[in-house]
Design an enzyme around this catalytic site. Structure first.
Site, PDB file in Angstrom:
ATOM      1  N   TRP A 102      37.875  18.722  10.624  1.00 16.59           N
ATOM      2  CA  TRP A 102      36.512  18.267  10.958  1.00 16.59           C
ATOM      3  C   TRP A 102      36.087  18.722  12.334  1.00 16.59           C
ATOM      4  O   TRP A 102      34.926  19.105  12.540  1.00 16.59           O
ATOM      5  CB  TRP A 102      36.391  16.754  10.775  1.00 16.59           C
ATOM      6  CG  TRP A 102      36.400  16.385   9.326  1.00 16.59           C
ATOM      7  CD1 TRP A 102      37.357  15.670   8.672  1.00 16.59           C
ATOM      8  CD2 TRP A 102      35.421  16.742   8.324  1.00 16.59           C
ATOM      9  NE1 TRP A 102      37.033  15.548   7.343  1.00 16.59           N
ATOM     10  CE2 TRP A 102      35.860  16.192   7.100  1.00 16.59           C
ATOM     11  CE3 TRP A 102      34.237  17.467   8.341  1.00 16.59           C
ATOM     12  CZ2 TRP A 102      35.145  16.347   5.908  1.00 16.59           C
ATOM     13  CZ3 TRP A 102      33.519  17.625   7.161  1.00 16.59           C
ATOM     14  CH2 TRP A 102      33.979  17.075   5.970  1.00 16.59           C
ATOM     15  N   ASP A 172      32.692  12.414  16.840  1.00 14.68           N
ATOM     16  CA  ASP A 172      32.505  12.242  15.395  1.00 14.68           C
ATOM     17  C   ASP A 172      33.437  11.114  14.939  1.00 14.68           C
ATOM     18  O   ASP A 172      34.652  11.292  14.911  1.00 14.68           O
ATOM     19  CB  ASP A 172      32.845  13.559  14.682  1.00 14.68           C
ATOM     20  CG  ASP A 172      32.806  13.431  13.151  1.00 14.68           C
ATOM     21  OD1 ASP A 172      32.450  12.344  12.643  1.00 14.68           O
ATOM     22  OD2 ASP A 172      33.126  14.427  12.477  1.00 14.68           O
ATOM     23  N   LYS A 196      32.178   6.279   4.615  1.00 20.16           N
ATOM     24  CA  LYS A 196      33.581   5.889   4.735  1.00 20.16           C
ATOM     25  C   LYS A 196      33.718   4.404   5.044  1.00 20.16           C
ATOM     26  O   LYS A 196      34.297   3.676   4.278  1.00 20.16           O
ATOM     27  CB  LYS A 196      34.296   6.732   5.785  1.00 20.16           C
ATOM     28  CG  LYS A 196      34.771   8.074   5.251  1.00 20.16           C
ATOM     29  CD  LYS A 196      33.898   9.229   5.586  1.00 20.16           C
ATOM     30  CE  LYS A 196      34.357  10.520   4.932  1.00 20.16           C
ATOM     31  NZ  LYS A 196      33.859  11.692   5.644  1.00 20.16           N
TER      32      LYS A 196
HETATM   33  C1  LIG Z   1      33.507  12.954   5.901  1.00 24.62           C
HETATM   34  C2  LIG Z   1      33.494  13.471   7.282  1.00 24.62           C
HETATM   35  C3  LIG Z   1      32.479  14.314   7.739  1.00 24.62           C
HETATM   36  C4  LIG Z   1      31.375  14.831   6.836  1.00 24.62           C
HETATM   37  O1  LIG Z   1      30.481  13.834   6.564  1.00 24.62           O
HETATM   38  P1  LIG Z   1      29.170  14.114   5.674  1.00 24.62           P
HETATM   39  O2  LIG Z   1      28.512  12.783   5.763  1.00 24.62           O
HETATM   40  O3  LIG Z   1      29.641  14.488   4.320  1.00 24.62           O
HETATM   41  O4  LIG Z   1      28.398  15.165   6.338  1.00 24.62           O
HETATM   42  C5  LIG Z   1      32.505  14.708   9.053  1.00 24.62           C
HETATM   43  N1  LIG Z   1      33.470  14.305   9.886  1.00 24.62           N
HETATM   44  C6  LIG Z   1      34.472  13.507   9.475  1.00 24.62           C
HETATM   45  C7  LIG Z   1      35.509  13.071  10.442  1.00 24.62           C
HETATM   46  C8  LIG Z   1      34.515  13.054   8.158  1.00 24.62           C
HETATM   47  O5  LIG Z   1      35.504  12.254   7.763  1.00 24.62           O
END
Ligand SMILES: *Cc1c(COP(=O)(O)O)cnc(C)c1O
Length: 361
Positions: A102, A172, A196
């Site tokens: 990521w 993030d 999540k």
């Molecule tokens: C799932 C995830 C993403 C992507 O998220 P989207 O909402 O599908 O764009 C980005 N960073 C991390 C750490 C993730 O777990």
């Protein structure tokens, strides 16, 4: 009703209470004669949900004064692009700490916009650990430092936020938002896709200091402008009303069970159970990440062979333990144990792991 245990990395399991509340109110919201998802986002009823969600986020995450809370669309992925477009101005460079899939994706988007510097790259250790503060040689002139607080695929997590001094830290937090209190004094901006730990897919939560917000570019197409979203309280255009509603219900559920203190207690209990099942298997189950960097949200492990892994996954599925397959890029097994995964679910999984090992060890 027979719900199975869903260990999927995202979209992922949600609090049953929140799902039931939505199910009960979906057709006729609070006797209004229509669904909340059919209403104008400019009306009173949606407005109340919108504002309460933001207020609950502030309360539960203890967001200090001087930080903006935004509910945007496009998931975390749009933030990969929006952040550099707003903050990586010509002639500047941004630091991206490379901890896994990521972090890399975020950096790839930033490179489309401008210059990226990588102060630390976990490639040589197969992204099995988080760097220490001493290993980070940050660029003093960086526009910002970007990290991914929890690598959902690799299963590693920053145990504490790095100290970036006067350089704003952008984080993030898609897969560990709302799993722990945050050191806001170190954070310039946090963002997270909803699917999540918050709600169904379709939203990104963005929390940004006023200091950062004031530096965001305004000469961009409307949706990419943080200043506009701040000014309009995330109602510049139609917000993802259903996702906002479910976020509100998730937050109410967190408050009801005892707030972040209880979330943390359950998190530690669940992660503890799972890691000790792995550690006490005499090497049958093997967690490939550095013990000091282990994620409390996404637990990854291997079995002695791929054949056994396939058997394990198949039998687990048959016993109502779903979504345990590791990401296709790394293989193995992964259990995502977000807030809504009951302790009982992890207990069932660890019992299954011990049984499987006895029969196939
Ligand atoms: C799932 C995830 C993403 C992507 O998220 P989207 O909402 O599908 O764009 C980005 N960073 C991390 C750490 C993730 O777990």
């Amino acid at each position: 009703m027979s719900r199975i245990y869903n260990f999927s990395a995202g979209p992922s399991t949600l609090p049953v209470e929140a799902l039931e509340e939505v199910a009960g109110q979906l057709v006729d919201y609070q006797k209004s004669g229509m669904s909340l998802v059919e209403m104008s986002h400019r009306g009173k009823q949606y407005d109340a949900v919108h504002n309460e969600t933001i207020q609950l986020l502030r309360e539960v995450l203890q967001v200090p004064e001087g930080y903006h809370v935004l509910l945007l669309q496009g998931g975390a992925t749009l933030q990969f692009g929006m952040v550099p477009m707003a903050f990586l101005k010509p002639g500047m460079s941004a630091d991206y700490i490379m901890t896994g899939s990521w972090a890399k994706k975020a950096a790839e988007d930033a490179r489309v916009v401008g210059a990226v510097t990588v102060p630390w790259d976990g490639k040589s250790c197969s992204y099995a650990r988080i760097p220490s503060q001493q290993e980070l040689s940050l660029n003093a002139d960086a526009a910002y430092v970007h990290i991914c607080s929890n690598e959902t695929i690799g299963g590693i997590q920053w145990q504490t936020m790095p100290d970036t001094g006067s350089i704003p830290l952008v984080c993030d937090m898609s897969s560990d938002i709302l799993s722990r209190p945050l050191a806001w004094e170190k954070i310039g901006m946090a963002y997270a896709g909803a699917q999540k730990n918050l709600a169904p897919a379709g939203m990104a939560l963005v929390i940004m200091s006023e200091h950062m917000a004031s530096a965001a570019r305004t000469d961009l197409p409307a949706y990419l402008r943080y200043d506009l979203h701040i000014k309009e309280n995330s109602l510049y255009n139609t917000p993802p009303t259903f996702v906002v509603w479910m976020t509100q219900l998730t937050l109410k559920w967190i408050k009801k069970i005892g707030g972040m203190a209880e979330i943390e207690r359950r998190r530690d209990e669940k992660a503890g159970m799972l890691y000790s099942a792995i550690d006490n298997s005499s090497g049958y189950y093997r967690c490939p990440v550095d013990p000091a960097s282990r994620s409390a949200m996404n637990v990854v492990w291997r079995l002695p062979s791929e054949e056994l892994e396939n058997q394990f996954l198949k039998q687990a599925q048959a016993e109502g333990l779903s979504g345990l397959k590791g990401h296709r890029s790394v293989g193995g097994c992964r259990a995502s144990i977000y807030n809504a995964m009951p302790v009982e679910g992890v207990k069932t999984l660890t019992d299954f792991m011990r049984n499987f090992m006895q029969k196939n060890g």
